[in-house]
Enzyme design. Structure first.
Site, PDB file in Angstrom:
ATOM      1  N   PRO A 226       0.793  -1.232   0.000  1.00 51.53           N
ATOM      2  CA  PRO A 226       0.000   0.000   0.000  1.00 51.53           C
ATOM      3  C   PRO A 226       0.823   1.279   0.000  1.00 51.53           C
ATOM      4  O   PRO A 226       0.258   2.363  -0.111  1.00 51.53           O
ATOM      5  CB  PRO A 226      -0.820  -0.123   1.287  1.00 51.53           C
ATOM      6  CG  PRO A 226       0.032  -0.963   2.186  1.00 51.53           C
ATOM      7  CD  PRO A 226       0.727  -1.944   1.294  1.00 51.53           C
ATOM      8  N   ASP A 249       3.826   1.830 -11.445  1.00 54.53           N
ATOM      9  CA  ASP A 249       2.521   2.478 -11.443  1.00 54.53           C
ATOM     10  C   ASP A 249       2.615   3.841 -10.769  1.00 54.53           C
ATOM     11  O   ASP A 249       3.541   4.115 -10.000  1.00 54.53           O
ATOM     12  CB  ASP A 249       1.496   1.609 -10.697  1.00 54.53           C
ATOM     13  CG  ASP A 249       1.089   0.382 -11.505  1.00 54.53           C
ATOM     14  OD1 ASP A 249       1.425   0.328 -12.701  1.00 54.53           O
ATOM     15  OD2 ASP A 249       0.448  -0.512 -10.926  1.00 54.53           O
ATOM     16  N   LYS A 271      -1.420   4.241 -14.672  1.00 56.45           N
ATOM     17  CA  LYS A 271      -2.785   4.135 -15.165  1.00 56.45           C
ATOM     18  C   LYS A 271      -3.668   4.758 -14.096  1.00 56.45           C
ATOM     19  O   LYS A 271      -3.717   4.300 -12.963  1.00 56.45           O
ATOM     20  CB  LYS A 271      -3.180   2.686 -15.424  1.00 56.45           C
ATOM     21  CG  LYS A 271      -2.324   2.015 -16.491  1.00 56.45           C
ATOM     22  CD  LYS A 271      -2.771   0.604 -16.767  1.00 56.45           C
ATOM     23  CE  LYS A 271      -4.092   0.560 -17.515  1.00 56.45           C
ATOM     24  NZ  LYS A 271      -4.015   1.163 -18.852  1.00 56.45           N
ATOM     25  N   GLY A 303       0.078  -2.337  -4.220  1.00 55.54           N
ATOM     26  CA  GLY A 303      -0.665  -3.419  -3.576  1.00 55.54           C
ATOM     27  C   GLY A 303      -0.141  -4.773  -3.987  1.00 55.54           C
ATOM     28  O   GLY A 303       1.063  -5.023  -4.003  1.00 55.54           O
ATOM     29  N   ASP A 304      -1.060  -5.671  -4.342  1.00 57.06           N
ATOM     30  CA  ASP A 304      -0.691  -6.997  -4.826  1.00 57.06           C
ATOM     31  C   ASP A 304      -0.989  -7.055  -6.320  1.00 57.06           C
ATOM     32  O   ASP A 304      -2.094  -6.681  -6.746  1.00 57.06           O
ATOM     33  CB  ASP A 304      -1.485  -8.083  -4.097  1.00 57.06           C
ATOM     34  CG  ASP A 304      -1.046  -9.477  -4.516  1.00 57.06           C
ATOM     35  OD1 ASP A 304      -0.241 -10.077  -3.796  1.00 57.06           O
ATOM     36  OD2 ASP A 304      -1.498  -9.945  -5.578  1.00 57.06           O
ATOM     37  N   ILE A 307      -4.366  -8.566  -7.667  1.00 58.68           N
ATOM     38  CA  ILE A 307      -5.672  -8.033  -7.287  1.00 58.68           C
ATOM     39  C   ILE A 307      -5.888  -6.707  -8.003  1.00 58.68           C
ATOM     40  O   ILE A 307      -5.280  -5.685  -7.657  1.00 58.68           O
ATOM     41  CB  ILE A 307      -5.772  -7.855  -5.759  1.00 58.68           C
ATOM     42  CG1 ILE A 307      -5.634  -9.213  -5.074  1.00 58.68           C
ATOM     43  CG2 ILE A 307      -7.090  -7.180  -5.382  1.00 58.68           C
ATOM     44  CD1 ILE A 307      -5.716  -9.170  -3.573  1.00 58.68           C
ATOM     45  N   THR A 332      -1.919  -6.392  -0.015  1.00 62.98           N
ATOM     46  CA  THR A 332      -2.999  -5.652  -0.645  1.00 62.98           C
ATOM     47  C   THR A 332      -3.617  -4.660   0.331  1.00 62.98           C
ATOM     48  O   THR A 332      -3.530  -4.815   1.557  1.00 62.98           O
ATOM     49  CB  THR A 332      -4.061  -6.615  -1.198  1.00 62.98           C
ATOM     50  OG1 THR A 332      -4.967  -5.885  -2.021  1.00 62.98           O
ATOM     51  CG2 THR A 332      -4.821  -7.295  -0.068  1.00 62.98           C
ATOM     52  N   MET A 384     -11.346   1.048  -5.598  1.00 63.93           N
ATOM     53  CA  MET A 384     -11.769   2.036  -6.603  1.00 63.93           C
ATOM     54  C   MET A 384     -13.257   2.348  -6.469  1.00 63.93           C
ATOM     55  O   MET A 384     -13.985   2.454  -7.452  1.00 63.93           O
ATOM     56  CB  MET A 384     -11.440   1.535  -8.020  1.00 63.93           C
ATOM     57  CG  MET A 384      -9.947   1.350  -8.263  1.00 63.93           C
ATOM     58  SD  MET A 384      -9.555   0.529  -9.827  1.00 63.93           S
ATOM     59  CE  MET A 384      -9.878  -1.198  -9.388  1.00 63.93           C
TER      60      MET A 384
END
Length: 471
Positions: A226, A249, A271, A303-304, A307, A332, A384
């Site tokens: 995280p 990311d 993204k 995160g993972d 997922i 995650t 999200m």
């Protein structure tokens, strides 16, 4: 960073210490490890200073420093333990162009002396901007316990061998050669047969490196958790440090990116929901391009990676291009959020299962088994889901969920700016708006903070915003 760390070449240069008492001795113990020409100015010199002078380790001038004494000096320490005298000699040093340090006077010093781990020629400097010398000493002791005493010998032998090792091409092959030497082969040879054996081992490693076929490109898809670097796995840290190319990311924080090698190519391939983003096919093409050149790639995903990380799309592209890969799991957000609010994600008698769902799909809102999720005792981690909060509330209430069902939102989980919002399904959109949530957040549906945590933060019956620092 107020003080920029550099290593100053003082070999055969003049270094001055004004003062010859206990304060000066503390600095001299460190300076005597260097190749500087050390001059000590002061009266009533301590016995140790006189001994060093008699041994030829320094030059003792038994008078106060005066103008001209600091000319062409690299550094000057004011260690007279007298504020007025220290200010006077520091000005002499500055006028002469020398870097000046007034002992125990951070504000008026041009540089500070760090705590040092000495494995000559390997030197590790530790600084705390003068804020916590005790902490610096603790870190120094910890590092010293980890570094073998033989490290300095290995570094010296390796330094002499660098000319021969330079015949290897720059990049991965040369780094692998030195990694093998410093990560076991060199020390084993030293213990077994001394310095002669070390040189023989270096020759063997060099021959292997010349004859070995260059390593093929490889992609490690790494979950960075995280955001807290301390939550990275050891394997993730190692692969990140070894990578030639780092593709990350947007949510991967700078603190994690700084664990990469300075020479690595680091590219953000973010993204972002509802905003400008890299196209997935462009990310795939970039991975393949670097891998085909033989690069070891760390593909960092928040995160993972398994997922909601579009993992399969990238794996399919790598398979099609015949590029090897491995997957490194990460913590995650749901697990980190549950830990933050002091609960487990499942509990006997409360919920025996947990759904991990997304509030958004490529073509619009995600569809889920709303009736099952709305049943009493159900729990879900919703990723999200911020923009879909009103939609989620409507669907769940329409399918029979209780308006009082607890929902906990955790923004920027595990980071210094973490926020926790404890509310109910009915109040969810209003609570999120009132909290001004802007960062990434996970919604824990059907779960509320542990009673002890809630009590410690004085939660009311209405939605209450509190921060991780209050936990």
């Amino acid at each position: 960073m107020r003080h920029f760390p550099v290593f100053l070449n003082v070999a055969d240069r003049r270094v001055i210490v004004s003062g010859a008492g206990e304060c000066a001795i503390a600095k001299l113990r460190l300076l005597l490890k260097t190749e500087a020409n050390i001059f000590v100015y002061g009266t009533n010199a301590e016995t140790q200073v006189r001994v060093w002078s008699a041994e030829g380790k320094l030059t003792l001038v038994e008078r106060a420093l005066k103008a001209g004494d600091a000319d062409e000096a690299a550094m000057l320490y004011a260690a007279n333990e007298d504020d007025v005298e220290d200010a006077r000699v520091a000005q002499i040093g500055r006028d002469a162009g020398a870097l000046t340090n007034i002992v125990d006077n951070l504000e008026d010093s041009q540089f500070i002396t760090p705590a040092i781990v000495d494995r000559d020629p390997v030197t590790i400097a530790i600084g705390t901007e003068g804020a916590a010398p005790v902490l610096a000493r603790r870190i120094k002791a910890d590092i010293e316990s980890r570094l073998p005493a033989s490290l300095g010998i290995l570094a010296r032998i390796g330094q002499a061998f660098r000319g021969r090792a330079d015949m290897l091409p720059q990049g991965r092959i040369r780094r692998d050669f030195w990694s093998r030497y410093y990560e076991g082969a060199g020390d084993a040879a030293l213990q077994a047969g001394g310095e002669k054996a070390v040189n023989e081992t270096l020759n063997d490693l060099l021959t292997d490196a010349i004859e070995t076929r260059p390593r093929e490109g490889h992609v490690s898809l790494i979950g960075t958790g995280p955001g807290d670097p301390d939550l990275l796995t050891l394997k993730a840290r190692r692969l990140l440090h070894e990578a030639d190319v780092v593709l990350h990311d947007q949510l991967v924080p700078q603190a994690i990116l700084e664990l990469a090698r300075r020479e690595a190519i680091v590219i953000e391939v973010g993204k972002k929901g509802y905003g400008p983003s890299w196209k997935q096919e462009d990310i795939n093409a970039l991975m393949i391009k670097h891998a085909k050149k033989g690069a070891q790639i760390a593909r960092l995903k928040s995160g993972d990676p398994a997922i909601f990380g579009r993992l399969d799309e990238e794996l399919d592209a790598l398979d099609e291009a015949a590029i090897a890969f491995d997957i490194v799991p990460g913590i995650t957000s749901a697990s980190a959020a549950a830990a933050t609010i002091g609960i487990s994600l499942t509990r006997r008698g409360r919920n025996s299962s947990l759904r991990i769902i997304t509030g958004r799909e490529t073509q619009g809102f995600a569809e889920h088994e709303w009736r099952e999720l709305a049943k009493e005792g159900s729990a879900a981690a919703i990723y999200m889901g911020l923009r879909a909060a009103s939609f989620l509330r409507g669907r769940l209430l329409m399918h029979g969920a209780s308006a009082d069902t607890p929902v906990t939102a955790v923004e920027n989980v595990s980071r210094s700016n973490q926020k926790i919002i404890s509310t109910t399904l009915a109040e969810l959109p209003d609570a999120l708006n009132a909290a001004s949530i802007t960062g990434p957040a996970v919604l824990l549906y059907g779960l509320s903070p542990r009673d002890a945590v809630a009590a410690s933060t004085a939660l009311e019956t209405t939605p209450e915003l509190y921060t991780a620092g209050a936990l």
